[in-house]
Design a protein around this motif. Structure first.
Motif, PDB file in Angstrom:
ATOM      1  N   ALA A 161       0.887  -1.488  -0.183  1.00  0.00           N
ATOM      2  CA  ALA A 161       0.170  -0.223   0.055  1.00  0.00           C
ATOM      3  C   ALA A 161       0.803   1.136   0.020  1.00  0.00           C
ATOM      4  N   LEU A 162       2.115   1.192   0.875  1.00  0.00           N
ATOM      5  CA  LEU A 162       2.857   2.491   0.721  1.00  0.00           C
ATOM      6  C   LEU A 162       3.637   2.490  -0.692  1.00  0.00           C
ATOM      7  N   LEU A 163       3.857   1.629  -1.255  1.00  0.00           N
ATOM      8  CA  LEU A 163       4.435   1.401  -2.708  1.00  0.00           C
ATOM      9  C   LEU A 163       3.160   2.024  -3.551  1.00  0.00           C
ATOM     10  N   ALA A 164       2.223   1.892  -3.563  1.00  0.00           N
ATOM     11  CA  ALA A 164       1.118   2.403  -4.291  1.00  0.00           C
ATOM     12  C   ALA A 164       0.908   3.750  -3.972  1.00  0.00           C
ATOM     13  N   LYS A 165       1.075   3.972  -2.772  1.00  0.00           N
ATOM     14  CA  LYS A 165       1.044   5.711  -2.584  1.00  0.00           C
ATOM     15  C   LYS A 165       2.091   6.487  -3.148  1.00  0.00           C
ATOM     16  N   LYS A 166       3.292   5.861  -2.894  1.00  0.00           N
ATOM     17  CA  LYS A 166       4.598   6.496  -3.645  1.00  0.00           C
ATOM     18  C   LYS A 166       4.406   6.351  -5.094  1.00  0.00           C
ATOM     19  N   ASP A 167       3.426   5.718  -5.568  1.00  0.00           N
ATOM     20  CA  ASP A 167       3.146   5.426  -7.235  1.00  0.00           C
ATOM     21  C   ASP A 167       4.655   4.898  -7.756  1.00  0.00           C
ATOM     22  N   PHE A 168       4.910   3.729  -6.708  1.00  0.00           N
ATOM     23  CA  PHE A 168       6.121   2.986  -7.419  1.00  0.00           C
ATOM     24  C   PHE A 168       5.680   1.807  -7.924  1.00  0.00           C
ATOM     25  N   LYS A 169       6.340   1.849  -9.306  1.00  0.00           N
ATOM     26  CA  LYS A 169       5.635   0.586 -10.329  1.00  0.00           C
ATOM     27  C   LYS A 169       6.918  -0.541 -10.812  1.00  0.00           C
ATOM     28  N   GLU A 170       7.872  -0.388 -10.199  1.00  0.00           N
ATOM     29  CA  GLU A 170       8.914  -1.457 -10.724  1.00  0.00           C
ATOM     30  C   GLU A 170       9.103  -2.643  -9.794  1.00  0.00           C
ATOM     31  N   PHE A 171       8.164  -3.519 -10.277  1.00  0.00           N
ATOM     32  CA  PHE A 171       8.210  -4.852  -9.442  1.00  0.00           C
ATOM     33  C   PHE A 171       9.118  -5.897 -10.307  1.00  0.00           C
ATOM     34  N   PHE A 172       9.318  -7.093  -9.279  1.00  0.00           N
ATOM     35  CA  PHE A 172      10.091  -8.035  -9.887  1.00  0.00           C
ATOM     36  C   PHE A 172       9.103  -8.888 -10.809  1.00  0.00           C
ATOM     37  N   GLU A 173       9.712  -9.555 -11.878  1.00  0.00           N
ATOM     38  CA  GLU A 173       9.282 -10.358 -12.572  1.00  0.00           C
ATOM     39  C   GLU A 173       8.600 -11.547 -12.077  1.00  0.00           C
ATOM     40  N   GLY A 174       7.435 -11.984 -12.192  1.00  0.00           N
ATOM     41  CA  GLY A 174       6.841 -12.950 -11.656  1.00  0.00           C
ATOM     42  C   GLY A 174       6.063 -12.726 -10.314  1.00  0.00           C
ATOM     43  N   PHE A 175       5.866 -11.236 -10.090  1.00  0.00           N
ATOM     44  CA  PHE A 175       5.264 -10.999  -8.705  1.00  0.00           C
ATOM     45  C   PHE A 175       3.929 -11.381  -8.731  1.00  0.00           C
ATOM     46  N   ASP A 176       3.251 -11.504  -9.798  1.00  0.00           N
ATOM     47  CA  ASP A 176       1.615 -11.748  -9.961  1.00  0.00           C
ATOM     48  C   ASP A 176       1.388 -13.185  -9.211  1.00  0.00           C
ATOM     49  N   LYS A 177       2.380 -14.127  -9.831  1.00  0.00           N
ATOM     50  CA  LYS A 177       2.346 -15.443  -9.216  1.00  0.00           C
ATOM     51  C   LYS A 177       2.515 -15.469  -7.725  1.00  0.00           C
ATOM     52  N   VAL A 178       3.672 -14.810  -7.222  1.00  0.00           N
ATOM     53  CA  VAL A 178       3.868 -14.839  -5.948  1.00  0.00           C
ATOM     54  C   VAL A 178       2.714 -14.250  -5.042  1.00  0.00           C
ATOM     55  N   ARG A 179       2.122 -13.234  -5.590  1.00  0.00           N
ATOM     56  CA  ARG A 179       0.952 -12.713  -4.954  1.00  0.00           C
ATOM     57  C   ARG A 179      -0.223 -13.577  -4.850  1.00  0.00           C
ATOM     58  N   GLU A 180      -0.405 -14.424  -5.988  1.00  0.00           N
ATOM     59  CA  GLU A 180      -1.417 -15.310  -5.956  1.00  0.00           C
ATOM     60  C   GLU A 180      -1.305 -16.522  -4.901  1.00  0.00           C
ATOM     61  N   LYS A 181      -0.169 -16.811  -4.787  1.00  0.00           N
ATOM     62  CA  LYS A 181       0.231 -17.986  -3.796  1.00  0.00           C
ATOM     63  C   LYS A 181       0.083 -17.291  -2.243  1.00  0.00           C
ATOM     64  N   PHE A 182       0.499 -16.219  -2.211  1.00  0.00           N
ATOM     65  CA  PHE A 182       0.358 -15.199  -1.037  1.00  0.00           C
ATOM     66  C   PHE A 182      -1.189 -15.259  -0.537  1.00  0.00           C
ATOM     67  N   GLU A 183      -1.957 -14.988  -1.350  1.00  0.00           N
ATOM     68  CA  GLU A 183      -3.518 -14.660  -1.099  1.00  0.00           C
ATOM     69  C   GLU A 183      -3.913 -16.109  -0.462  1.00  0.00           C
ATOM     70  N   ALA A 184      -3.490 -17.284  -1.166  1.00  0.00           N
ATOM     71  CA  ALA A 184      -4.041 -18.722  -0.682  1.00  0.00           C
ATOM     72  C   ALA A 184      -3.556 -18.817   0.792  1.00  0.00           C
ATOM     73  N   ILE A 185      -2.217 -18.639   0.929  1.00  0.00           N
ATOM     74  CA  ILE A 185      -1.825 -18.679   2.316  1.00  0.00           C
ATOM     75  C   ILE A 185      -2.532 -17.724   3.363  1.00  0.00           C
ATOM     76  N   LYS A 186      -2.864 -16.555   2.930  1.00  0.00           N
ATOM     77  CA  LYS A 186      -3.625 -15.688   3.955  1.00  0.00           C
ATOM     78  C   LYS A 186      -4.986 -16.273   4.244  1.00  0.00           C
ATOM     79  N   GLU A 187      -5.534 -16.803   3.066  1.00  0.00           N
ATOM     80  CA  GLU A 187      -7.062 -17.361   3.440  1.00  0.00           C
ATOM     81  C   GLU A 187      -6.688 -18.500   4.391  1.00  0.00           C
ATOM     82  N   ALA A 188      -5.771 -19.410   4.148  1.00  0.00           N
ATOM     83  CA  ALA A 188      -5.382 -20.669   5.192  1.00  0.00           C
ATOM     84  C   ALA A 188      -5.382 -20.183   6.583  1.00  0.00           C
TER      85      ALA A 188
END
Length: 319
Positions: free
Chosen positions: A157-184
């Motif tokens: 959220a802080l990165l979004a607030k600072k309009d930071f856009k340069e993320f690591f390649e594959g970030f979406d895949k990690v985010r997807e697994k991250f959400e599954a863990i959050k749900e667990a």
């Protein structure tokens, strides 16, 4: 006779003033008209600057907190938690702590600052495991909750607030697994305990047969498996050494759920600190220092989630 202070040539000059100002605010020093004779820069701090300061012939460790750290660190919580650990003789004794900045004066622990090669020794690993058990099972209540999932979301959220856009390649895949863990974890929250949450090898000091754990900036109530996971990945433990460490902590063989929580927390730990590295860049820290650090941790997180048993570990967490 004119008094002189020996200064380390590598230290920032503005830090000299901050250090002397800190010392002047401590009754322990002012009441006896204490004198500073030497200030030596200590290597190793990523966000803070640390110094060994000799006052009246005795050494103290002084931290000048990094600029911008109060934006994402709970300094009053650190003061409370670190003081509890000082009382347990796990952390150094604290003489001064500024809750608004994170500047700190504590006793200087003589001994060996640990590094990755030092934790390739079974004896050192068993000592670290016993330190974890001592405060994990102490029944103490730390201020603040260190939830790696929540904190990762806050950093994003802080990165979004600072309009930071340069993320690591594959970030979406990690985010997807991250959400599954959050749900667990939402379905079956882990039991929380006092945790350090940043047990880098350099945060351990070995004084003879006694080991100390310092730097409680990220401490809070957390899943103890996060501490275990962090120590394992920070020291690049082999499977054999990991087994020695975990069996010392758990007192025998692990259940699938226990081991699964450690592996899941390895993933969460690297995901968290990879985003933390991007936040450092977004707050003006050198790209060349933090991008490689974050990228390395991000790639390791990818490796954990590609483990064939990773989804089974998530299911085991659900109970």
């Amino acid at each position: 006779m004119q008094e002189q202070i020996i200064l380390d040539s590598s230290m920032k000059l503005d830090h000299v003033g901050r250090i002397l100002s800190m010392i002047s605010k401590v009754p322990y020093f002012t009441e006896k008209n204490a004198r500073v004779s030497q200030i030596e820069y200590l290597l190793g701090g990523l966000t803070n600057s640390n110094y060994k300061v000799t006052i009246d012939g005795k050494a103290y460790a002084i931290r000048v907190a990094g600029d911008g750290t109060t934006e994402y660190l709970n300094r009053p919580a650190e003061k409370h938690n670190a003081s509890l650990m000082s009382d347990m003789d796990i952390n150094a004794k604290i003489f001064y702590y500024d809750e608004t900045t994170g500047n700190q004066i504590c006793s200087f622990i003589e001994g060996k600052t640990m590094h990755i090669p030092d934790f390739q020794d079974e004896k050192a690993l068993k000592m670290a495991a016993q330190i974890f058990k001592k405060y994990h099972y102490s029944g103490l209540e730390f201020m603040d909750h260190f939830d790696p999932i929540r904190i990762t979301d806050e950093y994003n959220a802080l990165l979004a607030k600072k309009d930071f856009k340069e993320f690591f390649e594959g970030f979406d895949k990690v985010r997807e697994k991250f959400e599954a863990i959050k749900e667990a974890f939402e379905k079956n929250p882990p039991k929380l305990a006092p945790c350090h949450n940043d047990p880098l090898p350099e945060n351990y000091i070995l004084n003879g047969e006694k080991m100390y754990l310092i730097d409680w900036e990220y401490s809070g109530m957390c899943d103890p498996s996060f501490d275990l996971a962090a120590l394992i990945i920070e020291n690049n433990l082999t499977p054999e050494l990991e087994k020695v460490f975990l069996e010392e902590y758990f007192g025998g063989e692990l259940t699938m759920k226990q081991y699964g929580q450690v592996v899941i927390n390895k993933f969460l730990c690297d995901a968290l600190w990879s985003i933390w590295a991007l936040l450092q860049i977004a707050t003006g820290k050198p790209y060349e220092d933090y991008w490689p650090y974050g990228l390395n941790r991000f790639h390791r997180a990818l490796g954990f989630m590609n483990d064939e048993n990773f989804d089974n570990y998530i299911e085991a967490i659900k109970g």
